[in-house]
Scaffold this motif. Structure first.
Motif, PDB file in Angstrom:
ATOM      1  N   ASP A 124     114.929 -44.889 -59.692  1.00 41.26           N
ATOM      2  CA  ASP A 124     112.722 -46.013 -60.678  1.00 41.26           C
ATOM      3  C   ASP A 124     113.575 -47.065 -61.744  1.00 41.26           C
ATOM      4  OD1 ASP A 124     115.394 -45.060 -62.129  1.00 41.26           O
ATOM      5  OD2 ASP A 124     114.787 -43.141 -62.819  1.00 41.26           O
ATOM      6  N   ASP A 342     103.504 -46.441 -59.510  1.00 40.85           N
ATOM      7  CA  ASP A 342     103.311 -45.050 -60.150  1.00 40.85           C
ATOM      8  C   ASP A 342     104.024 -45.144 -61.083  1.00 40.85           C
ATOM      9  OD1 ASP A 342     101.680 -43.576 -58.566  1.00 40.85           O
ATOM     10  OD2 ASP A 342     103.995 -42.883 -57.153  1.00 40.85           O
ATOM     11  N   ARG A 345     102.416 -46.667 -63.961  1.00 46.56           N
ATOM     12  CA  ARG A 345     101.663 -46.066 -64.697  1.00 46.56           C
ATOM     13  C   ARG A 345     102.490 -45.121 -65.621  1.00 46.56           C
ATOM     14  NH1 ARG A 345      98.128 -45.054 -60.099  1.00 46.56           N
ATOM     15  NH2 ARG A 345      99.685 -44.343 -59.610  1.00 46.56           N
ATOM     16  N   GLN A 346     103.774 -45.087 -65.277  1.00 45.36           N
ATOM     17  CA  GLN A 346     105.351 -44.250 -66.435  1.00 45.36           C
ATOM     18  C   GLN A 346     104.749 -45.079 -67.307  1.00 45.36           C
ATOM     19  OE1 GLN A 346     105.511 -40.723 -66.245  1.00 45.36           O
ATOM     20  NE2 GLN A 346     106.829 -41.264 -68.053  1.00 45.36           N
ATOM     21  N   ASP A 350     105.015 -44.485 -71.655  1.00 45.33           N
ATOM     22  CA  ASP A 350     106.383 -44.855 -72.050  1.00 45.33           C
ATOM     23  C   ASP A 350     106.128 -45.554 -72.647  1.00 45.33           C
ATOM     24  OD1 ASP A 350     107.252 -42.699 -70.873  1.00 45.33           O
ATOM     25  OD2 ASP A 350     108.353 -43.468 -69.569  1.00 45.33           O
TER      26      ASP A 350
END
Length: 354
Positions: A124, A342, A345-346, A350
């Motif tokens: 991540d 992805d 987008r996260q 946040d």
């Protein structure tokens, strides 16, 4: 041999991660890039599951080579990722702070391949110091828009413009690049032939042409950099590089890697369909090693990590059934590219004001 030996290529990339022949010793400072070829190669072959028991260790090894800022942030321009422990201590240890090693700094190409490898492995990127990497990138850009690869000074050319563009794209942060200057550098590097060189007044080359066009695509500046006449000349130059496979320059032999460098450029320019796919595939498979797996630069030569990986990528562009679809601009699989989207987008959820 017109059969793609997928299982042998999977084994070849697995070996590249763990056991390399002695002739690779001169590449010791570039282990990160070799690991990227192997990891992305396995990903393109849909075989990352072979690393299920090792994935965590590989991720930790990559992070161990990240150079982090000290408490005063006086070393921000040195931050990024090393290529190996050859020039510096692994992890952000107290020993590394107390006894700094000369020339121990991040390398723009190793930063690019480290981030790409982390993405491929599904990380991540939460442990990536984005601020430090952007500061390091910014310090590497030259007045003409090009980039050096290390803060101590080095050659500056199109390769490192591409590396910087990929890093900015992956991290969704373009503060490390003066985009107008980079676009100006790329525009000025188009030669009279139509292709793009490593810099101003230099010979057009397949590798630098890919780096330039892919960087512009990532910046969303392709049509701003070149008008329709220039793009037409560029497309023609690339199409003229096909003999059976592709060559990197006029009057040079065909070479497996240009099935990607030129092939991906043609994809990004939306004229790949004008190339002869059967002849290209035939040449790539001529360079396949039927015993060890992997692809070589030329037929009847020994395979190596770079040509093995780019040979697989060339087959991906051709739509080979046993190879995953790729994102040609980022030089990773579409699956890995989706993971980046992805993450973006996260991050936006946040930090909506980011």
């Amino acid at each position: 041999m017109d059969t793609f030996l997928k299982a042998k290529h999977v084994k070849f990339f697995e070996r590249c991660l763990h056991v390399l022949p002695s002739r690779y010793s001169s590449l010791d400072t570039n282990r990160m890039t070799i690991a990227y070829f192997a990891l992305s190669g396995l990903d393109m072959l849909g075989a990352l599951d072979k690393l299920d028991n090792q994935r965590k260790d590989i991720v930790e090894w990559i992070y161990s080579l990240q150079l982090l800022p000290d408490s005063t942030e006086s070393n921000l321009c040195q931050c990024g990722f090393r290529g190996s422990t050859t020039l510096g201590s692994s992890f952000d240890s107290e020993k590394a702070r107390q006894f700094p090693i000369p020339l121990d700094s991040g390398h723009i190409a190793m930063t690019y391949t480290a981030l790409a490898s982390l993405v491929i492995l599904g990380d991540d990127l939460s442990r990536v110091n984005k601020k430090a990497i952007m500061a390091g990138l910014k310090s590497l850009q030259q007045e003409d828009g090009s980039y050096c690869c290390v803060p101590e000074g080095s050659e500056n050319d199109m390769r490192f413009v591409y590396c910087a563009a990929v890093v900015c794209s992956i991290l969704s942060d373009w503060s490390g690049m003066d985009i107008p200057k980079a676009v100006h550098f790329i525009r000025n590097s188009q030669s009279y032939e139509g292709g793009i060189g490593q810099g101003l007044y230099l010979e057009a080359h397949g590798g630098s042409t890919f780096c330039a066009i892919a960087a512009l695509v990532l910046m969303d500046k392709l049509t701003e950099a070149f008008n329709q006449t220039q793009l037409k000349r560029l497309k023609q130059w690339c199409l003229n590089r096909q003999q059976t496979g592709f060559q990197g320059r006029p009057n040079k032999p065909t070479d497996t890697c240009y099935s990607f460098w030129i092939g991906a450029t043609l994809k990004l320019l939306d004229v790949y369909n004008l190339s002869n796919k059967e002849m290209n595939r035939g040449f790539i498979l001529e360079t396949q090693n039927n015993i060890t797996g992997g692809f070589a630069k030329w037929p009847d030569h020994s395979p190596d990590a770079l040509h093995a990986y780019l040979g697989v990528c060339g087959l991906s562009l051709l739509g080979e059934p046993d190879v995953e679809e790729m994102d040609p601009a980022l030089n990773i699989s579409k699956r890995a590219s989706k993971h980046i989207q992805d993450l973006h987008r996260q991050w936006q959820l946040d930090n909506p004001n980011r």
